[in-house]
Design a protein around this motif. Sequence first.
Motif, short mmCIF file in Angstrom:
data_model
loop_
_atom_site.label_atom_id
_atom_site.label_comp_id
_atom_site.label_asym_id
_atom_site.label_seq_id
_atom_site.Cartn_x
_atom_site.Cartn_y
_atom_site.Cartn_z
N VAL A 43 -21.95 -13.61 56.40
CA VAL A 43 -22.53 -14.33 57.54
C VAL A 43 -21.53 -15.35 58.08
O VAL A 43 -21.35 -15.47 59.30
N ALA A 44 -20.86 -16.06 57.19
CA ALA A 44 -19.88 -17.07 57.63
C ALA A 44 -18.77 -16.41 58.45
O ALA A 44 -18.38 -16.93 59.51
N GLY A 45 -18.28 -15.27 58.00
CA GLY A 45 -17.23 -14.56 58.73
C GLY A 45 -17.71 -14.06 60.08
O GLY A 45 -17.02 -14.18 61.10
N GLU A 46 -18.90 -13.47 60.10
CA GLU A 46 -19.46 -12.98 61.36
C GLU A 46 -19.71 -14.14 62.32
O GLU A 46 -19.47 -14.02 63.53
N PHE A 47 -20.20 -15.26 61.81
CA PHE A 47 -20.48 -16.43 62.62
C PHE A 47 -19.20 -16.94 63.29
O PHE A 47 -19.19 -17.27 64.48
N TYR A 48 -18.12 -16.98 62.54
CA TYR A 48 -16.82 -17.38 63.09
C TYR A 48 -16.46 -16.49 64.28
O TYR A 48 -16.08 -16.98 65.35
N ASN A 49 -16.61 -15.18 64.12
CA ASN A 49 -16.29 -14.25 65.21
C ASN A 49 -17.21 -14.44 66.41
O ASN A 49 -16.76 -14.36 67.56
N VAL A 50 -18.49 -14.67 66.18
CA VAL A 50 -19.43 -14.89 67.28
C VAL A 50 -19.06 -16.16 68.05
O VAL A 50 -19.10 -16.18 69.29
N LEU A 51 -18.69 -17.20 67.33
CA LEU A 51 -18.31 -18.45 67.99
C LEU A 51 -17.08 -18.26 68.89
O LEU A 51 -17.00 -18.84 69.97
N ILE A 52 -16.15 -17.42 68.46
CA ILE A 52 -14.95 -17.16 69.26
C ILE A 52 -15.29 -16.25 70.44
O ILE A 52 -14.94 -16.56 71.59
N ARG A 53 -15.96 -15.13 70.17
CA ARG A 53 -16.21 -14.13 71.22
C ARG A 53 -17.29 -14.58 72.19
O ARG A 53 -17.04 -14.70 73.39
N LYS A 54 -18.49 -14.79 71.71
CA LYS A 54 -19.62 -15.13 72.59
C LYS A 54 -19.63 -16.61 72.97
O LYS A 54 -19.97 -16.95 74.10
N GLY A 55 -19.32 -17.46 72.01
CA GLY A 55 -19.35 -18.89 72.26
C GLY A 55 -18.10 -19.40 72.96
O GLY A 55 -18.07 -20.52 73.45
N ARG A 56 -17.06 -18.56 72.98
CA ARG A 56 -15.79 -18.88 73.63
C ARG A 56 -15.16 -20.19 73.11
O ARG A 56 -14.54 -20.93 73.85
N HIS A 57 -15.37 -20.44 71.82
CA HIS A 57 -14.76 -21.61 71.20
C HIS A 57 -13.33 -21.28 70.80
O HIS A 57 -13.04 -20.15 70.39
N PRO A 58 -12.43 -22.25 70.89
CA PRO A 58 -11.10 -22.04 70.31
C PRO A 58 -11.24 -21.79 68.80
O PRO A 58 -12.19 -22.26 68.17
N ARG A 59 -10.30 -21.09 68.23
CA ARG A 59 -10.37 -20.73 66.81
C ARG A 59 -10.51 -21.96 65.91
O ARG A 59 -11.27 -21.94 64.94
N GLU A 60 -9.79 -23.02 66.24
CA GLU A 60 -9.86 -24.24 65.42
C GLU A 60 -11.27 -24.83 65.46
O GLU A 60 -11.79 -25.30 64.44
N THR A 61 -11.88 -24.82 66.64
CA THR A 61 -13.23 -25.35 66.78
C THR A 61 -14.22 -24.48 66.02
O THR A 61 -15.10 -24.99 65.31
N ALA A 62 -14.07 -23.16 66.16
CA ALA A 62 -14.96 -22.23 65.44
C ALA A 62 -14.84 -22.44 63.94
O ALA A 62 -15.84 -22.49 63.22
N ALA A 63 -13.61 -22.58 63.45
CA ALA A 63 -13.39 -22.81 62.02
C ALA A 63 -14.05 -24.11 61.57
O ALA A 63 -14.67 -24.16 60.50
N ALA A 64 -13.95 -25.15 62.38
CA ALA A 64 -14.56 -26.43 62.02
C ALA A 64 -16.09 -26.32 62.00
O ALA A 64 -16.73 -26.90 61.11
N ILE A 65 -16.65 -25.60 62.94
CA ILE A 65 -18.11 -25.42 62.97
C ILE A 65 -18.57 -24.66 61.73
O ILE A 65 -19.52 -25.07 61.05
N VAL A 66 -17.91 -23.56 61.41
CA VAL A 66 -18.28 -22.76 60.24
C VAL A 66 -18.12 -23.60 58.97
O VAL A 66 -19.00 -23.61 58.11
N THR A 67 -17.02 -24.32 58.87
CA THR A 67 -16.79 -25.16 57.69
C THR A 67 -17.89 -26.21 57.54
O THR A 67 -18.35 -26.49 56.43
N GLY A 68 -18.34 -26.76 58.66
CA GLY A 68 -19.44 -27.73 58.61
C GLY A 68 -20.70 -27.13 58.03
O GLY A 68 -21.37 -27.76 57.20
N TRP A 69 -21.03 -25.92 58.46
CA TRP A 69 -22.22 -25.25 57.91
C TRP A 69 -22.03 -24.94 56.43
O TRP A 69 -22.95 -25.11 55.63
N LEU A 70 -20.83 -24.49 56.06
CA LEU A 70 -20.58 -24.17 54.65
C LEU A 70 -20.64 -25.41 53.79
O LEU A 70 -21.13 -25.37 52.66
N ASP A 71 -20.15 -26.54 54.30
CA ASP A 71 -20.23 -27.79 53.55
C ASP A 71 -21.68 -28.23 53.38
O ASP A 71 -22.04 -28.80 52.35
N LEU A 72 -22.50 -27.94 54.38
CA LEU A 72 -23.91 -28.34 54.31
C LEU A 72 -24.69 -27.46 53.34
O LEU A 72 -25.46 -27.95 52.51
#
Length: 154
Positions: A43-72
């Motif tokens: 799920v974490a890997g798929e979420f990263y890809n969704v944030l980049i493709r659909k959410g149009r986030h830069p990779r660094e932003t997507a990684a930070a968002i996913v990391t935040g969820w994983l930390d939580l």
Amino acid sequence: MKVALDTNILAYAAGVDDAERQAAAQGLIGRIDVTRIVLPQQVAGEFYNVLIRKGRHPRETAAAIVTGWLDLFGTKPSSPTVFAQAMILATEHAFQIWDAVIVCTAAEAGCDLLLSEDMHEGFRHRGLTIANPFAEAPHPRLQALLDALPEDPR
């Protein structure tokens, strides 16, 4: 009750696509004790890809968002045994292989529910039930969870 989240639940909570579902996903996640939520590594890997493709986030932003969820919530990794179980599940029950990995990982983690909008609603596997939190009538196991949760403060 332990609950696993599918990629689409996180995507909605992060604001990808649908404002109504965003509020619903955020409200639901906010009501569940974080120690009871499991994020399968897939799920974490798929979420990263969704944030980049659909959410149009830069990779660094997507990684930070996913990391935040994983930390939580933390994550539950897959394993060769889980993948072997997923191959059987995909073959016998017509799951996509990566969805089957999510299901088997969640079951291995001892989850009672997997919240997903687009998997087999009501499907049971090793004590795990898949439930759509956006369904008009919640699955009985999801309703039991909702009944036990504190009210949404919004």
